[in-house]
Design an enzyme around this catalytic site. Structure first.
Site, PDB file in Angstrom:
ATOM      1  CE1 TYR A   1      -3.958  19.205  12.810  1.00  0.00           C
ATOM      2  CE2 TYR A   1      -3.311  17.488  14.080  1.00  0.00           C
ATOM      3  CZ  TYR A   1      -3.138  19.023  13.105  1.00  0.00           C
ATOM      4  OH  TYR A   1      -1.508  18.986  13.119  1.00  0.00           O
TER       5      TYR A   1
ATOM      6  CD  GLU B   1      -1.009   9.758   8.961  1.00  0.00           C
ATOM      7  OE1 GLU B   1       0.381  11.159   8.745  1.00  0.00           O
ATOM      8  OE2 GLU B   1      -1.506   9.516   7.221  1.00  0.00           O
TER       9      GLU B   1
ATOM     10  CB  ALA C   1       6.342  21.647  14.964  1.00  0.00           C
TER      11      ALA C   1
ATOM     12  CG  ASN D   1      -1.172  16.459  20.314  1.00  0.00           C
ATOM     13  OD1 ASN D   1      -1.125  17.556  21.113  1.00  0.00           O
ATOM     14  ND2 ASN D   1       0.078  16.814  19.917  1.00  0.00           N
TER      15      ASN D   1
END
Length: 161
Positions: free
Chosen positions: A121, A109, A76, A114
């Site tokens: 990713y 995960e 985050a 998102n």
């Protein structure tokens, strides 16, 4: 893109800032003690700017018959610091740290909705391997993504040469 943060191993004194970022970023945040239990993980890293923690990554490793598996549990960046490459810097630092400890493959995960995280990713070589229905407390599905760290490192080396 130049990122003006320092990446370092988390310290106990950072946990309050980590929890505050967690609460600002997620609808179902981890409690303080969850982070406390992970303090010694090799890839629990923080991004620090002007003395303040602005992001973090938490990843661990599981021995698996000589082919250790890494798991990115949490990543985050404070909402005020997004869009500056800090998440990518944390992700790359975490992956490099896991690779240095002998991890071959890393999984994570991510919420299906998102898109910014999924894009990051994908850029770093993660590929979806399955969907987990109702993974999140609100019922949303998760996508399980993996990356082979040898391939990731080769891609990273090619990118910087």
């Amino acid at each position: 893109m130049s990122v003006d943060v320092a990446i370092r191993q988390v310290e106990r004194a950072d946990l309050l800032a980590v929890v505050r970022i967690e609460r600002a970023c997620f609808s179902d945040p981890w409690p303080h003690d969850a982070f406390e239990r992970l303090l010694d993980e090799p890839a629990f890293l923080v991004a620090v700017r002007d003395g303040a923690v602005v992001g973090y990554i938490v990843a661990d490793r599981t021995p698996n018959h000589g082919r250790d598996i890494g798991h990115i549990k949490d990543l985050a960046v404070h909402p005020d610091a997004r869009g500056e490459g800090i998440g990518r810097t944390l992700l790359r630092s975490g992956l490099a740290r896991l690779r240095a400890t002998g991890v071959a493959v890393v999984r994570l995960e991510v919420r299906e909705s998102n898109d910014p995280a999924r894009s990051l990713y994908a850029d770093e070589g993660f590929e979806p391997i399955r969907r987990v229905g109702g993974y999140y407390r609100d019922g949303e599905d998760a996508l399980v993504l993996i990356v082979d760290l040898a391939e990731w490192a080769d891609g990273d080396a090619a990118e910087t040469s």
